[in-house]
Design a protein around this motif. Structure first.
Motif, PDB file in Angstrom:
ATOM      1  N   ALA A 132       0.830  -1.210   0.000  1.00  0.00           N
ATOM      2  CA  ALA A 132       0.000   0.000   0.000  1.00  0.00           C
ATOM      3  C   ALA A 132       0.863   1.257   0.000  1.00  0.00           C
ATOM      4  O   ALA A 132       0.599   2.201  -0.757  1.00  0.00           O
ATOM      5  N   ILE A 133       1.892   1.272   0.836  1.00  0.00           N
ATOM      6  CA  ILE A 133       2.769   2.444   0.925  1.00  0.00           C
ATOM      7  C   ILE A 133       3.573   2.609  -0.359  1.00  0.00           C
ATOM      8  O   ILE A 133       3.684   3.711  -0.898  1.00  0.00           O
ATOM      9  N   THR A 134       4.102   1.508  -0.867  1.00  0.00           N
ATOM     10  CA  THR A 134       4.880   1.566  -2.108  1.00  0.00           C
ATOM     11  C   THR A 134       4.027   2.096  -3.251  1.00  0.00           C
ATOM     12  O   THR A 134       4.442   3.001  -3.985  1.00  0.00           O
ATOM     13  N   GLN A 135       2.809   1.570  -3.395  1.00  0.00           N
ATOM     14  CA  GLN A 135       1.926   2.009  -4.477  1.00  0.00           C
ATOM     15  C   GLN A 135       1.503   3.466  -4.310  1.00  0.00           C
ATOM     16  O   GLN A 135       1.380   4.190  -5.296  1.00  0.00           O
ATOM     17  N   ALA A 136       1.291   3.894  -3.073  1.00  0.00           N
ATOM     18  CA  ALA A 136       0.879   5.281  -2.824  1.00  0.00           C
ATOM     19  C   ALA A 136       1.965   6.261  -3.267  1.00  0.00           C
ATOM     20  O   ALA A 136       1.683   7.268  -3.916  1.00  0.00           O
ATOM     21  N   VAL A 137       3.208   5.950  -2.916  1.00  0.00           N
ATOM     22  CA  VAL A 137       4.318   6.832  -3.300  1.00  0.00           C
ATOM     23  C   VAL A 137       4.537   6.768  -4.812  1.00  0.00           C
ATOM     24  O   VAL A 137       4.686   7.804  -5.469  1.00  0.00           O
ATOM     25  N   GLN A 138       4.505   5.568  -5.379  1.00  0.00           N
ATOM     26  CA  GLN A 138       4.756   5.428  -6.814  1.00  0.00           C
ATOM     27  C   GLN A 138       3.614   5.977  -7.665  1.00  0.00           C
ATOM     28  O   GLN A 138       3.822   6.277  -8.833  1.00  0.00           O
ATOM     29  N   ALA A 139       2.432   6.150  -7.089  1.00  0.00           N
ATOM     30  CA  ALA A 139       1.343   6.791  -7.819  1.00  0.00           C
ATOM     31  C   ALA A 139       1.673   8.252  -8.091  1.00  0.00           C
ATOM     32  O   ALA A 139       1.254   8.823  -9.097  1.00  0.00           O
ATOM     33  N   LYS A 140       2.433   8.861  -7.200  1.00  0.00           N
ATOM     34  CA  LYS A 140       2.824  10.267  -7.360  1.00  0.00           C
ATOM     35  C   LYS A 140       4.139  10.406  -8.109  1.00  0.00           C
ATOM     36  O   LYS A 140       4.386  11.415  -8.748  1.00  0.00           O
ATOM     37  N   ASP A 141       5.019   9.385  -8.002  1.00  0.00           N
ATOM     38  CA  ASP A 141       6.297   9.361  -8.716  1.00  0.00           C
ATOM     39  C   ASP A 141       6.592   7.918  -9.109  1.00  0.00           C
ATOM     40  O   ASP A 141       7.145   7.160  -8.311  1.00  0.00           O
ATOM     41  N   PRO A 142       6.194   7.526 -10.342  1.00  0.00           N
ATOM     42  CA  PRO A 142       6.379   6.130 -10.768  1.00  0.00           C
ATOM     43  C   PRO A 142       7.825   5.643 -10.720  1.00  0.00           C
ATOM     44  O   PRO A 142       8.074   4.445 -10.614  1.00  0.00           O
ATOM     45  N   ALA A 143       8.786   6.556 -10.751  1.00  0.00           N
ATOM     46  CA  ALA A 143      10.197   6.163 -10.728  1.00  0.00           C
ATOM     47  C   ALA A 143      10.747   6.052  -9.303  1.00  0.00           C
ATOM     48  O   ALA A 143      11.910   5.708  -9.113  1.00  0.00           O
ATOM     49  N   ALA A 144       9.932   6.320  -8.308  1.00  0.00           N
ATOM     50  CA  ALA A 144      10.407   6.306  -6.915  1.00  0.00           C
ATOM     51  C   ALA A 144      10.856   4.907  -6.505  1.00  0.00           C
ATOM     52  O   ALA A 144      10.241   3.907  -6.852  1.00  0.00           O
ATOM     53  N   ASP A 145      11.949   4.868  -5.738  1.00  0.00           N
ATOM     54  CA  ASP A 145      12.438   3.624  -5.144  1.00  0.00           C
ATOM     55  C   ASP A 145      12.009   3.658  -3.683  1.00  0.00           C
ATOM     56  O   ASP A 145      12.404   4.556  -2.945  1.00  0.00           O
ATOM     57  N   VAL A 146      11.168   2.704  -3.278  1.00  0.00           N
ATOM     58  CA  VAL A 146      10.607   2.682  -1.920  1.00  0.00           C
ATOM     59  C   VAL A 146      11.111   1.440  -1.195  1.00  0.00           C
ATOM     60  O   VAL A 146      10.939   0.327  -1.671  1.00  0.00           O
ATOM     61  N   GLN A 147      11.737   1.634  -0.037  1.00  0.00           N
ATOM     62  CA  GLN A 147      12.238   0.537   0.787  1.00  0.00           C
ATOM     63  C   GLN A 147      11.537   0.607   2.139  1.00  0.00           C
ATOM     64  O   GLN A 147      11.658   1.616   2.835  1.00  0.00           O
TER      65      GLN A 147
END
Length: 65
Positions: free
Chosen positions: A17-32
């Motif tokens: 959920a957190i990864t998708q939320a951040v990547q919805a705003k920046d598809p290139a974001a790397d979330v760990q």
């Protein structure tokens, strides 16, 4: 790399959920996500407040680390 303290994360669904939320705003974001440490690290061109807002919108309590 931006680091955030996130309360309420406990499982793989939270990570997704957190990864998708951040990547919805920046598809290139790397979330760990580190569930044990209750931290999320984000490599993104987004400002920190935009990342915070994306995580808050998912219902988590979040603050900059």
């Amino acid at each position: 790399m931006q680091t955030f303290n996130v309360q309420g994360m406990s499982c793989g669904h939270c990570v997704k959920a957190i990864t998708q939320a951040v990547q919805a705003k920046d598809p290139a974001a790397d979330v760990q996500v580190d569930l044990g440490a209750k931290t999320v690290q984000v490599q993104s061109s987004l400002p920190a407040d935009a990342v915070l807002e994306a995580i808050k919108e998912e219902g988590y309590e979040v603050s900059a680390a």
